[in-house]
Design a protein around this motif. Structure first.
Motif, PDB file in Angstrom:
ATOM      1  N   THR B 598      11.703 -53.522 -31.878  1.00 26.69           N
ATOM      2  CA  THR B 598      11.006 -52.175 -32.442  1.00 26.69           C
ATOM      3  C   THR B 598      10.518 -51.499 -31.261  1.00 26.69           C
ATOM      4  OG1 THR B 598      10.396 -53.441 -34.261  1.00 26.69           O
ATOM      5  CG2 THR B 598       9.228 -51.417 -33.717  1.00 26.69           C
ATOM      6  N   VAL B 599      10.891 -50.304 -31.001  1.00 27.87           N
ATOM      7  CA  VAL B 599      10.660 -49.456 -30.053  1.00 27.87           C
ATOM      8  C   VAL B 599       9.883 -48.394 -30.578  1.00 27.87           C
ATOM      9  CG1 VAL B 599      11.367 -47.924 -27.991  1.00 27.87           C
ATOM     10  CG2 VAL B 599      12.348 -50.358 -28.388  1.00 27.87           C
ATOM     11  N   PRO B 600       8.446 -47.997 -30.099  1.00 28.93           N
ATOM     12  CA  PRO B 600       7.965 -46.750 -30.424  1.00 28.93           C
ATOM     13  C   PRO B 600       8.497 -45.476 -30.091  1.00 28.93           C
ATOM     14  CG  PRO B 600       6.719 -48.021 -28.895  1.00 28.93           C
ATOM     15  CD  PRO B 600       7.721 -48.834 -29.165  1.00 28.93           C
ATOM     16  N   LEU B 601       8.393 -44.424 -30.765  1.00 27.66           N
ATOM     17  CA  LEU B 601       8.930 -43.255 -30.493  1.00 27.66           C
ATOM     18  C   LEU B 601       7.742 -42.211 -29.809  1.00 27.66           C
ATOM     19  CD1 LEU B 601      11.139 -41.767 -33.397  1.00 27.66           C
ATOM     20  CD2 LEU B 601      11.817 -42.816 -31.160  1.00 27.66           C
ATOM     21  N   LEU B 602       7.950 -41.512 -28.997  1.00 29.72           N
ATOM     22  CA  LEU B 602       6.871 -40.564 -28.314  1.00 29.72           C
ATOM     23  C   LEU B 602       7.655 -39.019 -28.369  1.00 29.72           C
ATOM     24  CD1 LEU B 602       4.102 -40.600 -26.869  1.00 29.72           C
ATOM     25  CD2 LEU B 602       5.465 -40.709 -24.719  1.00 29.72           C
ATOM     26  N   ASP B 603       6.898 -38.364 -29.151  1.00 37.65           N
ATOM     27  CA  ASP B 603       7.419 -37.004 -29.270  1.00 37.65           C
ATOM     28  C   ASP B 603       6.786 -35.996 -28.474  1.00 37.65           C
ATOM     29  OD1 ASP B 603       8.242 -34.681 -30.387  1.00 37.65           O
ATOM     30  OD2 ASP B 603       8.215 -35.014 -32.453  1.00 37.65           O
ATOM     31  N   LEU B 604       7.776 -35.344 -27.550  1.00 34.43           N
ATOM     32  CA  LEU B 604       7.101 -34.382 -26.790  1.00 34.43           C
ATOM     33  C   LEU B 604       6.472 -33.297 -27.246  1.00 34.43           C
ATOM     34  CD1 LEU B 604       9.668 -34.081 -23.381  1.00 34.43           C
ATOM     35  CD2 LEU B 604       7.425 -34.969 -23.657  1.00 34.43           C
ATOM     36  N   ARG B 605       6.930 -32.863 -28.477  1.00 31.71           N
ATOM     37  CA  ARG B 605       6.404 -31.834 -29.353  1.00 31.71           C
ATOM     38  C   ARG B 605       4.794 -31.958 -29.647  1.00 31.71           C
ATOM     39  NH1 ARG B 605      11.438 -31.171 -31.434  1.00 31.71           N
ATOM     40  NH2 ARG B 605      11.979 -29.218 -31.832  1.00 31.71           N
ATOM     41  N   ARG B 606       4.525 -33.076 -29.739  1.00 29.10           N
ATOM     42  CA  ARG B 606       3.128 -33.524 -30.030  1.00 29.10           C
ATOM     43  C   ARG B 606       2.435 -33.367 -28.679  1.00 29.10           C
ATOM     44  NH1 ARG B 606       0.016 -38.200 -29.985  1.00 29.10           N
ATOM     45  NH2 ARG B 606       1.919 -39.546 -30.065  1.00 29.10           N
ATOM     46  N   ILE B 607       3.017 -34.628 -27.608  1.00 27.59           N
ATOM     47  CA  ILE B 607       1.913 -34.475 -26.587  1.00 27.59           C
ATOM     48  C   ILE B 607       1.973 -33.489 -25.630  1.00 27.59           C
ATOM     49  CG2 ILE B 607       2.240 -37.047 -26.853  1.00 27.59           C
ATOM     50  CD1 ILE B 607       4.125 -36.946 -24.372  1.00 27.59           C
ATOM     51  N   PHE B 608       3.121 -32.565 -25.747  1.00 28.70           N
ATOM     52  CA  PHE B 608       2.925 -31.431 -24.847  1.00 28.70           C
ATOM     53  C   PHE B 608       2.524 -30.208 -25.678  1.00 28.70           C
ATOM     54  CE2 PHE B 608       6.097 -32.702 -21.169  1.00 28.70           C
ATOM     55  CZ  PHE B 608       5.107 -33.471 -20.662  1.00 28.70           C
ATOM     56  N   MET B 609       2.171 -30.141 -26.778  1.00 27.31           N
ATOM     57  CA  MET B 609       1.841 -29.370 -27.850  1.00 27.31           C
ATOM     58  C   MET B 609       2.963 -27.845 -27.794  1.00 27.31           C
ATOM     59  SD  MET B 609      -2.265 -29.219 -26.890  1.00 27.31           S
ATOM     60  CE  MET B 609      -2.747 -28.093 -28.497  1.00 27.31           C
ATOM     61  N   LEU B 610       3.925 -28.537 -28.012  1.00 23.58           N
ATOM     62  CA  LEU B 610       4.879 -27.400 -28.040  1.00 23.58           C
ATOM     63  C   LEU B 610       4.995 -26.935 -29.341  1.00 23.58           C
ATOM     64  CD1 LEU B 610       7.796 -29.464 -26.348  1.00 23.58           C
ATOM     65  CD2 LEU B 610       6.187 -27.873 -25.178  1.00 23.58           C
TER      66      LEU B 610
END
Lengths: 198, 697
Positions: B598-610
């Motif tokens: 199981t690998v967690p996802l990291l969403d650039l949209r969220r963390i970079f506030m795109l």
């Protein structure tokens, strides 16, 4: 667009050469430019003032919103049109992004936001003042660049109390030329704010 | 341009002085090694090298008017000269003084580089200490030259003062001593002696002729002739050419055989002092030149950066060529000029690659100097922490980008401090545990493809898993329930958390709780990965994996919400195409399954506030990290794989979390380079805190 000159940033450009050789010199606009743009300037700006017996300041004048601002011309590396800017997340809101200026990454600051004047539309006259920034250039976006004025350093007055707002410490004084009021920016304060955002 | 300091000290001086000091340190470590191994003496070449280095430093410092450094170098030179001549031994106290002096020379260089003016008075303490060593005062024993050879009291007691002096001189010149046993007829022994005298003078010096009682024949007289010579005993015997003369080398004594030689009288002790305070011009025949004979040029690394940037920009030109060629192919077909252009483009590409490789090569430096510095520092720390420790290095020829080597110094020093402070036990404790009293810290480097692996390992007490867990819980970094679930590796990773320190008391060298997390951050800034392994009671190993260079790296170009980013390929394990069905949610966290894990996802949209543009139906997961600590970065599209030149965002944006720098693409587009290691760290911080952070401000 070609810049007709190929100088590394550390070359000690003198301001008149900078303006005279810059193709953007054609884009200087302003109602009073006839009187104030110094088109021919003899001698070295570093010693020129002393010849007159009083220390003269050469200021580049530009508009942001409805105000005329000024910066000591010696602090300016060059003037460019606003290129495509790459946004950088997680930075303070006045930094609209970065550009690569002949290989050097330069942050672009929207001066109007830094001065709490909101966002200004980009127009034909929008320019970026590339400041030397102690060797790490900074780009300041302004609405239009109008002229270069020479005034006595002594005649620059402290910021009037009415202007001592929250951005007051970014201003170093007020200069008067004829009936124009020039707000002189304090670049070290701007640099300090960039380095340690509030 | 690079300005020279106000004091007129040029960067060239600094660089050369630093090299000399590094060489001094290296040879001192070698000398220490040799004395430790119980060799009879320190390799004379090494001692000469040391002496010459000190001499060069003196000359250099004098040239730049740095009086304090010149004075220090002079004192150092005096000691080394005395050692070179065998008058002072490389014992522990002397070595300590020499190491301390070299250390001090290093700080004087740093002061000179910073434009500080150090008065001569500031090094007086060191000068006094060195002079003491040179004189052999106090706690130091003097190497009495006569003690270097097995000369019986029966011989020494009958020497005249002059003969004793000549004996010392010969020994100091490094000559071998011989005993010629002769026997002559009583009637004409003077002729025989004169003959030997004449022959020996060509090869050395007759020091004394002692009548001996050993003669068997009553009509004969025997002499024991003591000779000092550079010749071998065979050569000497051949030159004398008389079978009645027996040439016996006087054996050298092992150095530590007589720990406290007593000078044989007031007169001789004074005599000795006169020798040991070395006259200014002695040794001038080998007058070491200050001028370097090496055919090398020192280059400011920034110039290489500029060249590298140019190559990067030429790379953009190359890309433009390719585009034009493609356009010509499409419009005019692949013939004539298009073919020529294509060929020349290929040619250009090859040459450019060579140029790039050439510049890369220039940037590469061996780890030798860094390792040697670490040995010196480790030795000093070990002494101050009262640990008996030997620092062994291997693979110092491994090369790395100069900039990485520079930035590696601090983290490496931290690791060595940790090994000495937390790892290696005090000698008594080690002996009680059945280990040798002297601990070993190994520093090694090896190239692995495009990476260099640097390891710091010790044979100390290892990491106490129970205590580590208890402390993590105590400091609120972990809940007790969670503590029981952690794997060994996860437990070791706790050491890298900010504010974690396994030492309850704070020592000068480590234990402030800033150590390991700072090390990790520093290594991550070099795009490196750090890993710890340990066995309780047996030792700890820290493995640092670094890219060979930071200048040009292969990267994956990705697109997210209309923006383009680069991800360094050495951080990428694999990429996967994902649809909505692949993404599951566990505890409000998006995860995917990668071959069962199981690998967690990291969403650039969220963390970079795109801008809140909906995620497309098909996206890609870029998997990064290692072991349990992995993540998949969600991107809309994989655009290309391309070599990029990472540029710093500069002083004004130097600490944007998650951004490693910027790079230019062929179409004069500037893009950001994502710092996967940092994002990975952020994500694990989120996981620990229990809720996804909305975003960083």
């Amino acid at each position: 667009m070609s810049h007709g000159r190929d100088k590394s940033p550390e070359t000690d450009d003198t301001w008149h050469e900078l303006i005279a050789n810059d193709p953007l010199a054609d884009f200087f606009v302003g109602p009073s430019e006839q009187e104030h743009v110094v088109t021919s300037y003899g001698g070295d700006p570093f010693t020129g003032g002393q010849r007159l017996g009083r220390e003269m300041a050469e200021l580049l004048v530009f508009w942001v919103g409805d105000e005329e601002y000024a910066i000591d011309i010696l602090e300016i590396q060059e003037l460019i049109k606003l290129p495509t800017v790459t946004q950088v997340p997680r930075t303070s809101e006045s930094i609209i992004g970065i550009i690569s200026l002949r290989g050097t990454i330069v942050p672009i600051v929207e001066l109007s936001r830094m001065l709490r004047l909101g966002t200004r539309p980009v127009s034909r006259t929008t320019r970026v003042l590339v400041l030397r920034g102690d060797g790490d250039p900074i780009g300041l976006v302004v609405d239009r660049v109008t002229s270069v004025v020479r005034i006595e350093r002594e005649s620059i007055e402290p910021v009037p109390r009415t202007m001592q707002t929250e951005v007051g410490d970014l201003l170093s004084g007020v200069g008067r030329v004829d009936d124009r009021l020039l707000i002189v920016l304090d670049l070290s304060a701007i640099m300090a704010l960039l380095e340690h955002p509030k | 341009m690079t300005s020279s300091g106000s004091g007129g000290v040029s960067p060239e001086f600094i660089a050369e002085a630093q090299e000399i000091v590094d060489a001094l340190g290296r040879d001192l470590i070698g000398a220490e090694q040799e004395t430790r191994e119980g060799r009879e003496e320190v390799d004379p070449d090494r001692v000469n090298n040391l002496f010459r280095s000190a001499h060069s430093l003196k000359g250099l410092a004098g040239m730049f008017g740095l009086d304090a450094m010149a004075r220090l170098a002079h004192d150092l030179e005096s000691v080394l000269d005395a050692m070179r001549l065998g008058r002072v031994q490389f014992d522990k106290a002397a070595l300590d003084a020499l190491f301390a002096a070299v250390e001090r020379a290093g700080s004087l260089i740093a002061a000179a580089a910073a434009g500080e003016d150090v008065p001569v008075a500031a090094i007086e303490d060191m000068g006094a200490r060195l002079t003491k060593v040179a004189r052999g005062d106090s706690n130091l024993k003097v190497a009495e030259p006569l003690d270097l050879f097995e000369l019986g009291e029966d011989v020494l007691s009958v020497l005249t003062e002059y003969e004793e002096h000549r004996l010392r001189e010969n020994i100091s010149k490094g000559r071998q001593l011989y005993m010629l046993r002769t026997s002559f007829d009583l009637t004409n022994f003077d002729v025989g002696l004169a003959e030997i005298d004449a022959t020996v003078k060509k090869l050395g010096e007759v020091i004394t002729k002692l009548p001996s009682s050993k003669a068997a024949d009553p009509g004969a007289i025997s002499f024991d002739i003591i000779v000092g010579s550079d010749a071998t005993s065979d050569d000497l015997a051949k030159a004398i050419g008389d079978e009645r003369v027996e040439v016996v080398p006087i054996p050298r004594r092992r150095p530590k055989a007589r720990p406290n030689p007593a000078p044989s009288g007031q007169g001789t002790a004074r005599d000795l002092l006169d020798h040991i305070i070395v006259p200014e011009n002695e040794g001038s025949e080998e007058a070491p030149s200050v001028r370097s004979v090496s055919r090398t040029v020192r280059v400011d690394i920034r110039r290489l950066d500029r060249l590298m940037n140019l190559v990067g920009e030429l790379g953009l030109t190359r890309a433009a060529f390719l585009r034009i060629t493609d356009a010509m192919k499409r419009e005019h077909g692949f013939s004539g000029l298009a073919v020529d252009l294509y060929k020349e483009g290929r040619n250009f590409e090859r040459r450019l690659a060579e140029l790039q490789a050439g510049i890369m090569e220039v940037r590469m430096v061996p780890l030798e100097n860094l390792f040697e510095r670490m040995q010196r520092i480790g030795r000093k720390i070990g002494r101050e922490l009262k640990r008996e420790v030997r620092i062994e290095t291997t693979g110092e020829n491994t090369e790395l980008d100069k900039l990485i080597v520079e930035d590696l110094a601090d983290p490496l020093m931290h690791l060595i401090r940790n090994a000495l402070d937390h790892g290696i036990e005090p000698p008594e404790e080690r002996v009680a545990a059945g280990k040798p009293g002297e601990g070993v810290v190994k520093l090694s480097a090896a190239a692995q493809g495009n990476h260099v692996v640097v390891e710091v390992s010790d044979d100390g007490r290892g990491i106490d898993v129970k205590r580590t867990l208890a402390l993590a819980v105590e400091r609120g970094l972990l809940t007790p329930e969670r503590a029981s679930e952690l794997t060994r590796r996860e437990i070791y990773n706790l050491l890298f958390l900010p504010g974690f320190s396994t030492r309850t008391e704070v020592s000068e060298y480590s234990g402030r709780g800033v150590g390991m997390d700072v090390v990790k951050t520093n290594i991550a800034q070099l795009s490196g990965v750090i890993d710890v392994d340990s066995q309780e009671g047996l030792g700890t190993k820290v493995v640092v994996t670094l890219p060979i260079t930071l200048a040009i790296i292969p990267a994956l170009i990705v697109a997210v919400a209309g923006r383009t980013y680069a991800i360094p390929l050495n951080n990428v394990q694999e990429t996967l195409a994902l649809t909505a069905a692949d993404v599951k949610t566990i505890e409000r966290r998006e995860v995917i399954s990668v071959r069962g894990a199981t690998v967690p996802l990291l969403d650039l949209r969220r963390i970079f506030m795109l801008p809140d543009e909906a995620r497309p139906k098909t996206v890609y997961g870029v998997v990064a990290g290692a072991g349990q600590n992995r993540m998949a970065l969600v991107v809309d599209d994989l655009v290309a794989q391309q070599d990029i030149v990472i540029k710093s965002l500069g002083r004004w944006l130097r600490n944007v979390p998650g951004i490693a720098g910027a790079a230019e693409l062929g179409n004069s587009q500037t893009i950001l380079v994502i710092d996967m290691v940092e994002l990975l760290g952020e994500m694990s911080a989120e996981a620990r805190s229990g809720s996804p952070r909305r975003s960083a401000p």
